[in-house]
Design a protein around this motif. Structure first.
Motif, mmCIF file in Angstrom:
data_model
loop_
_atom_site.group_PDB
_atom_site.id
_atom_site.type_symbol
_atom_site.label_atom_id
_atom_site.label_comp_id
_atom_site.label_asym_id
_atom_site.label_seq_id
_atom_site.Cartn_x
_atom_site.Cartn_y
_atom_site.Cartn_z
ATOM 1 N N MET A 1 -9.806 -23.802 76.780
ATOM 2 C CA MET A 1 -9.940 -23.589 75.334
ATOM 3 C C MET A 1 -10.989 -22.506 75.073
ATOM 4 O O MET A 1 -12.115 -22.584 75.563
ATOM 5 C CB MET A 1 -10.354 -24.888 74.654
ATOM 6 N N LYS A 2 -10.615 -21.504 74.283
ATOM 7 C CA LYS A 2 -11.560 -20.479 73.867
ATOM 8 C C LYS A 2 -12.155 -20.870 72.514
ATOM 9 O O LYS A 2 -11.566 -21.631 71.757
ATOM 10 C CB LYS A 2 -10.868 -19.121 73.789
ATOM 11 N N PHE A 3 -13.326 -20.290 72.217
ATOM 12 C CA PHE A 3 -14.072 -20.681 71.027
ATOM 13 C C PHE A 3 -14.303 -19.481 70.109
ATOM 14 O O PHE A 3 -14.886 -18.473 70.518
ATOM 15 C CB PHE A 3 -15.421 -21.296 71.413
ATOM 16 N N ALA A 4 -13.849 -19.621 68.867
ATOM 17 C CA ALA A 4 -14.144 -18.637 67.834
ATOM 18 C C ALA A 4 -15.429 -19.038 67.123
ATOM 19 O O ALA A 4 -15.685 -20.229 66.901
ATOM 20 C CB ALA A 4 -12.993 -18.556 66.840
ATOM 21 N N PHE A 5 -16.222 -18.051 66.762
ATOM 22 C CA PHE A 5 -17.491 -18.306 66.095
ATOM 23 C C PHE A 5 -17.277 -18.374 64.590
ATOM 24 O O PHE A 5 -16.711 -17.447 63.991
ATOM 25 C CB PHE A 5 -18.494 -17.198 66.427
ATOM 26 N N GLY A 6 -17.725 -19.455 63.968
ATOM 27 C CA GLY A 6 -17.588 -19.620 62.530
ATOM 28 C C GLY A 6 -18.724 -18.941 61.792
ATOM 29 O O GLY A 6 -19.744 -19.573 61.489
ATOM 30 N N GLY A 201 0.157 -13.841 69.608
ATOM 31 C CA GLY A 201 -0.592 -14.991 69.125
ATOM 32 C C GLY A 201 -0.185 -15.356 67.714
ATOM 33 O O GLY A 201 0.408 -14.554 66.987
ATOM 34 N N TRP A 202 -0.519 -16.578 67.332
ATOM 35 C CA TRP A 202 -0.166 -17.112 66.015
ATOM 36 C C TRP A 202 -1.357 -17.875 65.472
ATOM 37 O O TRP A 202 -2.004 -18.645 66.185
ATOM 38 C CB TRP A 202 1.047 -18.030 66.144
ATOM 39 N N TRP A 203 -1.652 -17.655 64.179
ATOM 40 C CA TRP A 203 -2.757 -18.331 63.502
ATOM 41 C C TRP A 203 -2.197 -19.057 62.287
ATOM 42 O O TRP A 203 -2.010 -18.449 61.235
ATOM 43 C CB TRP A 203 -3.816 -17.315 63.082
ATOM 44 N N PRO A 204 -1.904 -20.347 62.381
ATOM 45 C CA PRO A 204 -1.381 -21.090 61.229
ATOM 46 C C PRO A 204 -2.469 -21.386 60.206
ATOM 47 O O PRO A 204 -3.649 -21.451 60.549
ATOM 48 C CB PRO A 204 -0.852 -22.373 61.857
ATOM 49 N N TYR A 205 -2.034 -21.599 58.969
ATOM 50 C CA TYR A 205 -2.979 -21.902 57.889
ATOM 51 C C TYR A 205 -2.628 -23.201 57.168
ATOM 52 O O TYR A 205 -3.521 -23.940 56.775
ATOM 53 C CB TYR A 205 -3.048 -20.738 56.899
ATOM 54 N N LEU A 206 -1.365 -23.477 56.994
ATOM 55 C CA LEU A 206 -0.963 -24.683 56.274
ATOM 56 C C LEU A 206 -0.242 -25.676 57.167
ATOM 57 O O LEU A 206 0.167 -26.738 56.712
ATOM 58 C CB LEU A 206 -0.057 -24.308 55.087
ATOM 59 N N THR A 207 -0.089 -25.366 58.429
ATOM 60 C CA THR A 207 0.590 -26.246 59.370
ATOM 61 C C THR A 207 -0.316 -27.409 59.762
ATOM 62 O O THR A 207 -1.483 -27.207 60.083
ATOM 63 C CB THR A 207 0.995 -25.465 60.635
ATOM 64 N N PRO A 229 2.591 -14.084 77.486
ATOM 65 C CA PRO A 229 1.580 -15.099 77.148
ATOM 66 C C PRO A 229 1.342 -15.121 75.649
ATOM 67 O O PRO A 229 1.322 -14.073 74.992
ATOM 68 C CB PRO A 229 0.342 -14.627 77.913
ATOM 69 N N PHE A 230 1.111 -16.335 75.102
ATOM 70 C CA PHE A 230 1.060 -16.485 73.656
ATOM 71 C C PHE A 230 -0.078 -17.420 73.287
ATOM 72 O O PHE A 230 -0.144 -18.564 73.744
ATOM 73 C CB PHE A 230 2.391 -17.057 73.151
ATOM 74 N N ASP A 231 -0.995 -16.926 72.450
ATOM 75 C CA ASP A 231 -2.141 -17.709 72.003
ATOM 76 C C ASP A 231 -1.855 -18.380 70.669
ATOM 77 O O ASP A 231 -1.060 -17.884 69.862
ATOM 78 C CB ASP A 231 -3.372 -16.815 71.846
ATOM 79 N N PHE A 269 -5.884 -30.779 70.567
ATOM 80 C CA PHE A 269 -5.382 -29.461 70.190
ATOM 81 C C PHE A 269 -4.764 -28.757 71.402
ATOM 82 O O PHE A 269 -3.699 -28.142 71.304
ATOM 83 C CB PHE A 269 -6.507 -28.594 69.623
ATOM 84 N N GLY A 270 -5.468 -28.810 72.538
ATOM 85 C CA GLY A 270 -4.956 -28.172 73.743
ATOM 86 C C GLY A 270 -3.603 -28.731 74.162
ATOM 87 O O GLY A 270 -2.712 -27.980 74.583
ATOM 88 N N GLU A 271 -3.429 -30.042 74.030
ATOM 89 C CA GLU A 271 -2.137 -30.652 74.350
ATOM 90 C C GLU A 271 -1.028 -30.174 73.427
ATOM 91 O O GLU A 271 0.145 -30.109 73.817
ATOM 92 C CB GLU A 271 -2.252 -32.177 74.266
ATOM 93 N N LEU A 272 -1.396 -29.809 72.204
ATOM 94 C CA LEU A 272 -0.414 -29.334 71.224
ATOM 95 C C LEU A 272 -0.036 -27.870 71.446
ATOM 96 O O LEU A 272 0.922 -27.385 70.830
ATOM 97 C CB LEU A 272 -0.973 -29.492 69.806
ATOM 98 N N GLY A 273 -0.803 -27.163 72.276
ATOM 99 C CA GLY A 273 -0.525 -25.757 72.533
ATOM 100 C C GLY A 273 -1.557 -24.802 71.989
ATOM 101 O O GLY A 273 -1.409 -23.575 72.089
ATOM 102 N N VAL A 274 -2.629 -25.330 71.399
ATOM 103 C CA VAL A 274 -3.698 -24.485 70.864
ATOM 104 C C VAL A 274 -4.524 -23.921 72.019
ATOM 105 O O VAL A 274 -4.898 -24.648 72.941
ATOM 106 C CB VAL A 274 -4.594 -25.297 69.907
ATOM 107 N N THR A 275 -4.823 -22.629 71.975
ATOM 108 C CA THR A 275 -5.606 -21.980 73.030
ATOM 109 C C THR A 275 -6.996 -21.550 72.564
ATOM 110 O O THR A 275 -7.847 -21.220 73.379
ATOM 111 C CB THR A 275 -4.874 -20.745 73.564
#
Length: 306
Positions: A1-6, A201-207, A229-231, A269-275
């Protein structure tokens, strides 16, 4: 899992912002960007709106950056971390300008740029800028193809509905090959088909989180997807923001969770496919307290999810 900084005070959403963030300055954000770069965060992203109608200020706030300008500043302040948008509103700028801005950023940052494009949702913003809101999907398809042509071709030629060029030169091209990473933001079928054709890559907002696997399967079932490869980026706070930035209650994504709770949710999240994900800013009182918390996330949480 990679980490984005908030990064605090990128936007002033009622759903996620705390009062102390209103005191955050550009100098504070610079210091935090350097910290995130130094301690091991993987990405900083910059949201974008160009102008905010007053009817939307209550939920969305008035404070929004120009995405590529903010990305360029953060890239110049750092050395390692990737710089993304979240999102760049693709139809609201000419694609040649967009291609040039991002290629410049990738070249000057030694290949650390990436971009998340969205079609946009705020009709009034389109109206104010003189762009046809109802043609934004077709514009996105045309613009993406034109941008990729400029980034990848020695002799770029494009003859689309909204943009045309030939007998032109375009340099510098992105350092990253075949080009800097493109992600798509949103969840409509048209967005997911666009992601399959153009994106890595894909960034969902309302999913909802539990719906992510089906959306990923849909993307990968499209003829445009070639097995690359797909993030997938999904932050904790995503499920607390509804359509039009409406405030939603999700106790499973509350700020200030314990370390085991955070690790458990990120593991799910990782199990769901989130990277890639981001941990929400807890109820702190100052920029220094948040810097301490951000370092705690990297030291205590990230090693458990590598």
């Amino acid at each position: 899992m990679k980490f984005a900084f908030g990064m605090p005070r990128l936007i002033e959403l009622k759903a996620t912002m705390q009062p102390w963030e209103l005191t955050v300055t550009g100098a504070d954000q610079t210091r935090l960007a350097k910290l995130a770069d130094r301690i091991g965060y993987d990405m900083i992203s910059v949201p974008e709106h160009f102008i905010m109608p007053k009817a939307h200020v209550d939920l969305s706030g008035p404070h929004h950056f120009h995405g590529f300008t903010g990305m360029g500043y953060y890239a110049g302040a750092t050395e390692r971390i990737r710089i993304n948008s979240s999102i760049a509103i693709l139809p609201l700028q000419h694609p040649i300008i967009t291609a040039k801005a991002l290629a410049t950023l990738d070249w000057m940052s030694s290949g650390r740029a990436m971009v998340t494009f969205g079609a946009g949702w705020l009709k009034e913003e389109f109206d104010l800028l003189g762009v046809d809101f109802h043609r934004r999907g077709a514009m996105c398809d045309d613009y993406l193809a034109a941008i990729v042509e400029l980034w990848t071709s020695d002799d770029p030629v494009f003859d689309g509905e909204f943009v045309q060029f030939r007998n032109v030169a375009f340099a510098p091209r992105p350092v990253q090959k075949p080009h800097l990473p493109i992600w798509m933001g949103g969840e409509a079928d048209a967005v997911l088909k666009r992601a399959a054709k153009f994106a890595s890559g894909w960034w969902p907002y309302l999913t909802k989180p539990e719906d992510i696997p089906a959306k990923i399967d849909f993307i990968k079932s499209q003829s445009g997807y070639d097995g690359r490869p797909f993030d997938v980026m999904y932050g904790f706070a995503t499920s607390r923001i509804g359509e039009g930035h409406k405030v939603l209650d999700d106790p499973r994504a509350r700020p200030g969770m314990t370390a085991p709770e955070i690790v458990d949710r990120l593991g799910w999240f990782g199990e769901l496919g989130v990277t890639m994900s981001s941990v929400p800013i807890p109820a702190v009182r100052s920029i220094d307290e948040y810097a301490d918390y951000a370092q705690w996330v990297i030291e205590e949480i990230k090693p458990k999810l590598v």
